[in-house]
Design an enzyme around this catalytic site. Sequence first.
Site, PDB file in Angstrom:
ATOM      1  CD  GLU A 380      58.553  22.783   1.288  1.00  0.00           C
ATOM      2  OE1 GLU A 380      59.239  22.536   2.295  1.00  0.00           O
ATOM      3  OE2 GLU A 380      58.385  21.969   0.380  1.00  0.00           O
ATOM      4  CG  HIS A 471      56.888  13.377   0.911  1.00  0.00           C
ATOM      5  ND1 HIS A 471      58.236  13.140   1.083  1.00  0.00           N
ATOM      6  CD2 HIS A 471      56.733  14.716   1.014  1.00  0.00           C
ATOM      7  CE1 HIS A 471      58.869  14.290   1.265  1.00  0.00           C
ATOM      8  NE2 HIS A 471      57.973  15.261   1.227  1.00  0.00           N
TER       9      HIS A 471
END
Length: 880
Positions: A380, A471
Site C-alpha cells: 500500500e 488487480h
Amino acid sequence: MSWRPITSAAAALSLALAVPLAGQPPAHAAGPPEIEARAGTEAPAEVRGLAEPAAAGDPVTAAKAHLTDARYNLDPADLTPLQTVTDGADTTVRFAQSYRGLPVFGGQYLVHFRGTGADRQVTGAGGRFLTELTVDTTPRLTQERAAAIARLRLVTDPLTRKSVKTGAASLIVLPDGPGRLAWKLPVTGIDQAKKQPLAFDAYIDAHNGQPLRAISRLQMEGPATGSGTSARGPVLPLNVYQRADGRYEARDRARPMWNGTTGEILTYDAAGRHVGDFFEPGIPAGTRLAESPTPAFGPAHTESGAVDAHWGTGKVYEFYRGLGREGLDGKGATMLSVVNVTIFGQPFENAFWDGTKMVYGGGGPTYRSLAAGLDVVGHEMTHGVITHSADLAYLGQSGAINEGLADYFGNAIEVGVLGIPMSHPDASLLGERICKTLPPAECAIRDLDDDRAVPKDWLGVSIAFDNGGVHLNSTIFSGALWDIREHLGGKTDKLVYKALTEYMTPLDGFTDGRRAVESAARALGWSQHERRTIARAFERHGIRPGWERALRSDSRVLVDTLTSPIATPDVAGDRYVIDNSSPDGGEPPSILLGRIGGGKPARFSQNAHWNYSPVIDGERVVWGAYDAGANTDRIVSRPVDGSAPETVLATVATPVGVVAAAGPAIGWETFDTTALEIEVWVKKGADPPVNLTAETGVEGVGPVMKGGKLTYRRIWFDNGTMHSVPAIYDVATGKHTVLPEVPSTGPDPSLSVLPTLTSKHVLWYADTDGDFTFGLVRAAHDGSGLTWLVPDGPRALLPSRIDASDGVVTLGLRQGEVLTNENLPKVFQLPLTGGPLTRVSCNRGEQLALASGDGSRVAWTDGSSAQTDLVYRDRPAGRC
C-alpha cells in the site's frame, strides 16, 4: 508454484534489503543513438545510446536545453519540472507536460545524465509527450452539471447515489487524439450495496458532458523506545514519543527524515470511527494518535493494528531509504497511518492508500488488521512512492503495472525484513499472514509465482470492471519482476526502483514497462548475461511487442476498438446502432449505423454534441444528445434511411441516462438533481411528457420500449428497506401497471432487476432469498401467468444484461465468483418458452452490453482482445 484462482472476495481486499549500487562511470556511445518512435506523437518514446555533453547549469536547465534538439519534436516551454532523482553518478529529471497552462493526463518526459560538472553527459531521454494537441481549453460545461452527470452515469446503486459527495473540480487535458478537455472531480462515499468505500476521480468532458473515465482513488488495499506485540505473535520494537504528561504516543521522530518540523511516522487510532470519515486528504480533526501509559503498547493496540502499522511503516521507510529515497514522496514528508476504522460500525476487513495516508480496518472474524501483513503495508505504501514518481494511471495495463510494482516491493520488503529465502514457498505470496485461521497458501490474496502470461492468462475485462483489470492482471507483470529477483537476487530491487523512478511514465503498458526495466539494466551497467535473464523473464510471461494480436475470438467484428466507455448497441433486422468516439478517442461520441455483415458503419448523427444511448426500431434511430452550450439534453430522432435530418423530440433540463423508443413514443431516465433520484418519463408524439415516477421517494431506472409499451424497474424505500418491481406503461391507453413483488423466501423483499419486453411478455431477473443470485421470470404484461424460466434456487444466475425477441431470450451472465476469463460475463440464449441455456460465443473475455436481433442474432461489446469491440454472431456456438 501453481496458480490459485483470484476470487472476488480477494479482489475486494484490493491492496493495496538491497544495498545501493556504486555509481557507474560515464557512458560511451558504441554507435549512433537509437530512436524508438511512439504512435500518435512526433516525440520519441525513447532515445538511448547517447553520450553527448550536457549544457551548463542545474539539471533542469540542462535537460530543457537538451530537449530543444530537433530529434525530440517538442517545446520545452510546455514542460514543468516534477522531480530530479540522483542515483550515484546518474541524474534523471522528470517533467510534466502542460497544454495552454493545463496539465496533460499522463504526459511526462525524462532526461538522463551521467557524471557531474564538466564531465556530465546526456545518456538518453524519453517518455510520453503529446505533440498533436489542438483542443480548445475553454469549458462549456459547468462544474455543477459535471457533478450531476458523474452521479447519474458513474454511480449505479440508488442509495449510494444519494449519499456520495463530489468535491471541487479542476480542468485537465486528456491525451485522446487532439485532446479532450475534462473536469476532474473527486467522488466519495460508501457503496451501500457492497458495503465498501467508494472514492474515485470522475473525468467529464468539459465541452460535451461525456463521462470519460472513473479512476479509483483508493489503492486498496522527544523520541523514546517502546514495544508492542504483533498480531502474528512476536514483540516488536517501536520508536514512540513520550509527552509531557508521561503518556507515550505512536510518533516516530528517530528517522533521518525528521527535520524538527516534519518527517515523522505517525499512527492514528480511529477508535472505531466510520471509514467514510477518512476519505479526505490528511487526518480529520479529533483523530488521536495511538497512545499508551507505558512504552509497551498493550493488547488493544495489537488488536487494532496500531503496533503492526507503526512498526511496518518504519520498515517501509528503511527499505526505500536503502534505495536512496527519503520517505514516500522522496522529500522526507511525514508518513501517516490510521488504524481501527469500521464500516457502519461493523468490522472493515480491508486497507487502502488514499494518496496521502494509509487507512486500515481493525480486522474482524476472518482477517486481522491488514497492517499485520508487512507485505500489505509495503504494497500500500508503495502506491505512495508510485504516485510521487511515475504516477502510473490506475486503469488498464498501466494500472496493472502500478499494482504489480506494489506487489513486488511489498513482497521484497517482507522477505528482506523477515529473512525469508526466495526459495520458500511463501516468499511469493501477498497477504499470507493476515488470516486468523486459514493457512498461508489459502489466505494469500495474490501469488507472484502464479506463472500467468499474456496472452494466455490476460483477463479480458472492460474498463468498467476493476479499472480494466488492475488487480486481475497485475501478477503477469509482477511475476516477471519476481522471476528476475529469484534468479538475480536482492539487487533486483534497485533495478525495479530505477525503472519506476527514472524510466516509467503514467500511461505505460506492459511493453513500455519491459522497456523501462531493460533501460534501467543498461544504465546500471548490468552484464549481457543478466540482461538476457531479464529478457527471458518477460518473454516467459509473454510480454513482448504486439502480444495483444494473439488474442483470438469466434465472433465477427462490427466496430473495431470502441473508445466510448459507456457504448451500448441496439439491433433491428440487419441493422445496428452504437455510440462511439473517433479511433483515437478525441471526438465526442457519434451515433454509428451499420448493417450486420455489410461493411463499415457510417456516422449517422449530424450534430457535434455528446451522443449516447441509441435505439433502433426498424424505422428510425432515437438517441440522447447533450448540448453543453444550452446545458440541456435532447432526445433526437432520424429515419433509418437517412431521408431526413435529425429531429428534436424532447428537450430535458436535467441529465439523461437511458433512452427508449417504439413507434411514435419515446422514454428516458433522468437524474433529478434536487431530489437526487432517477425518474422515468414517457412522451407520445407531440403530447406533453409524463413522469411515471413522480411520487416522492419513488425512482425508476432502465426504461425499455417495444410494441407500444414501456417497462422499467420501479424502486422505493420503506423504513430503509428497498423494494423493486417491474412496471409497465401502455402508451396508447395511458394504463400504468406496477407488478406485484415476487414472493420472498427470506426476511427481506425480493429484488427484481433489468426488466425487458416482448410483444406479449415482460421478463426480468428476481432474487427471492437475498443471496444476490437470480432466477429468470416471465409474465404477461398485466403480471399474470408468472413463470420461472430459470428458478431462483441452486442453479440461480449471476446476471449482467438481458434482451428478448418473441422467440429467444438473450442473457448476459457471470458463471461464478472466481475471477477468470471463463467466469466473466458471457452471452447465453434460451427459448422464450424455457429450456437449457446455450452459450452464444466462446470468446474468452468479458461480453457486456448486448442487443438481440432477428432469430438468434446478437451483438455485444466484447473485451476479449485487450480492448473493447462491438461483435456479433448469427447463431449460438453451443458448448465451449
